[in-house]
Write a protein that holds these residues in place. Structure first.
Motif, short mmCIF file in Angstrom:
data_model
loop_
_atom_site.label_atom_id
_atom_site.label_comp_id
_atom_site.label_asym_id
_atom_site.label_seq_id
_atom_site.Cartn_x
_atom_site.Cartn_y
_atom_site.Cartn_z
N GLU A 1 -3.06 1.07 12.95
CA GLU A 1 -3.32 2.19 12.05
C GLU A 1 -4.03 3.35 12.75
OE1 GLU A 1 -5.57 0.22 9.08
OE2 GLU A 1 -3.86 -0.88 8.26
N SER A 2 -4.72 3.06 13.85
CA SER A 2 -5.50 4.10 14.53
C SER A 2 -4.71 4.91 15.53
CB SER A 2 -6.69 3.45 15.27
OG SER A 2 -6.24 2.72 16.42
N ARG A 3 -3.49 4.45 15.87
CA ARG A 3 -2.70 5.10 16.92
C ARG A 3 -1.41 5.67 16.35
NH1 ARG A 3 -5.13 6.50 21.16
NH2 ARG A 3 -3.02 6.76 22.00
N ALA B 1 13.91 -2.54 18.86
CA ALA B 1 12.50 -2.93 18.75
C ALA B 1 11.99 -2.59 17.36
CB ALA B 1 11.66 -2.23 19.81
N PHE B 2 12.34 -1.41 16.89
CA PHE B 2 11.87 -0.93 15.59
C PHE B 2 12.33 -1.85 14.46
CE2 PHE B 2 12.96 1.62 11.80
CZ PHE B 2 11.69 2.02 11.42
N HIS C 1 4.79 -1.29 20.02
CA HIS C 1 5.82 -1.90 19.18
C HIS C 1 5.55 -3.38 18.88
CE1 HIS C 1 7.00 -1.97 23.43
NE2 HIS C 1 7.40 -3.22 23.18
N GLU C 2 5.07 -4.13 19.90
CA GLU C 2 4.81 -5.55 19.66
C GLU C 2 3.69 -5.74 18.64
OE1 GLU C 2 6.11 -8.41 20.61
OE2 GLU C 2 7.69 -7.65 21.91
N TRP C 3 2.75 -4.82 18.61
CA TRP C 3 1.67 -4.88 17.63
C TRP C 3 2.19 -4.56 16.23
CZ3 TRP C 3 -3.73 -5.16 19.34
CH2 TRP C 3 -3.85 -5.29 20.73
N ALA C 4 3.11 -3.60 16.16
CA ALA C 4 3.69 -3.23 14.86
C ALA C 4 4.52 -4.38 14.28
CB ALA C 4 4.54 -1.98 15.00
N LYS D 1 6.83 0.00 9.47
CA LYS D 1 7.95 0.92 9.72
C LYS D 1 7.64 2.35 9.29
CE LYS D 1 11.70 -2.45 9.88
NZ LYS D 1 12.98 -2.90 9.33
N PRO D 2 7.00 2.58 8.14
CA PRO D 2 6.70 3.97 7.77
C PRO D 2 5.70 4.64 8.72
CG PRO D 2 6.59 2.52 5.84
CD PRO D 2 6.66 1.65 7.04
N LEU D 3 5.00 3.86 9.54
CA LEU D 3 4.03 4.43 10.47
C LEU D 3 4.69 5.02 11.70
CD1 LEU D 3 1.30 1.59 10.39
CD2 LEU D 3 1.38 3.70 9.01
N ASN D 4 5.96 4.66 11.95
CA ASN D 4 6.64 5.18 13.14
C ASN D 4 6.94 6.66 12.98
OD1 ASN D 4 7.65 4.52 15.76
ND2 ASN D 4 9.74 4.76 14.97
#
Length: 299
Positions: free
Chosen positions: A167-169, A178-179, A136-139, A187-190
């Protein structure tokens, strides 16, 4: 995990003046390990990006954290010292003791505590998920968006490497608070749909933020749940905060915080091991909170 305890002793334990004064002094010494440095930093206009979070985000003052209150099933022997410290409307005198007065709890406080109790029970009944790996901190800094600690600590990796790792995870954050700080493009990656109105439905007992929030729920229900439990929740929250920031993209070695490199397989394994251990501690504290709140509401 084992079932949560649901009741406290039915008969009150009466503490002598010497007993409760010793407990209060021990509590103060315990929390001053953090409140003392916090005050010192504020006096010189400095901050600690890891330790100060619990005082900034949770908005519970150092003075309130330091003030001691007994466990829900405990009372104090009547004395001048007790009467000066434990006052109405929370406490009343009767039968030679000072004890909590249920009538001193406002309707609003009772309703809030009932909501907290329902949330804690709901979280306990859900399966724990341990697949977020602290991403989450990376996002939050994905694409260079609002790097919150930029003026305090640099990023450990170049921005393109941070973005590539996100992007890889699979991003699997279950905690709305957090989100909501994710970079818009992240956000769309979650993988989990999160929204303000349904945020409580996504809370789960493996999440480090949900477990950190046990401190929030403990102080929300003070003084009815007691300072020993509050301090235990604070200590757990601090341990979770350290893990959270160790796994983040910031270089905090200048603050004595060594990085946990979740961009490596070994780092992710270590993160999950510690996350599981802290979740087990949170499980026990959640049970104690449930018991304390239920006791206060039923008295």
């Amino acid at each position: 995990m084992s079932a949560m305890p649901t009741v406290l002793p039915s008969s009150a334990v009466v503490l002598s003046t010497a007993d409760w004064q010793a407990r209060a002094a021990a509590h103060l010494a315990r929390v001053q390990v953090y409140t003392g440095p916090r005050r010192e930093r504020r006096a010189r206009g400095a901050s600690h990006p890891v330790h100060d979070f619990l005082f900034q985000y949770y908005r519970y003052s150092a003075a309130k954290l330091e003030a001691w209150h007994p466990d829900p099933h405990e009372a104090m022997a009547d004395s001048a010292e007790a009467r000066e410290r434990f006052t109405a409307p929370v406490y009343r005198v009767g039968d030679g003791t000072l004890h909590r007065a249920p009538a001193g709890m406002s309707a609003g406080t009772r309703a809030t505590m009932a909501e907290v109790l329902a949330l804690l029970r709901a979280i306990h009944d859900r399966p724990a998920q341990f697949g977020c790996y602290g991403l989450h901190e990376w996002a939050m800094v994905y694409g260079g968006h609002e790097i919150r600690h930029a003026g305090v600590a640099p990023l450990r990796l170049p921005q393109p490497e941070i973005d590539a790792f996100v992007e890889s995870r699979p991003v699997a954050c279950s905690h709305f608070d957090a989100f909501r700080f994710f970079a818009p493009a992240a956000k769309p990656l979650n993988r989990l749909p999160l929204a303000w109105d349904t945020r409580a439905d996504a809370e789960q007992p493996g999440c480090i933020h949900a477990n950190m929030d046990l401190y929030r729920w403990a102080y929300t229900c003070m003084p009815w749940v007691g300072s020993d439990l509050l301090a235990d929740c604070f200590a757990l929250a601090m341990a979770l905060r350290v893990l959270d920031m160790q796994a983040g993209p910031y270089d905090l070695r200048g603050f004595g915080v060594e990085p946990l490199c979740i961009e490596t397989a070994a780092g992710r394994d270590e993160y999950q091991r510690r996350q599981r251990a802290l979740s087990a501690q949170a499980h026990q504290l959640r049970g104690r909170l449930v018991a304390a709140i239920a006791h206060a509401l039923a008295t």
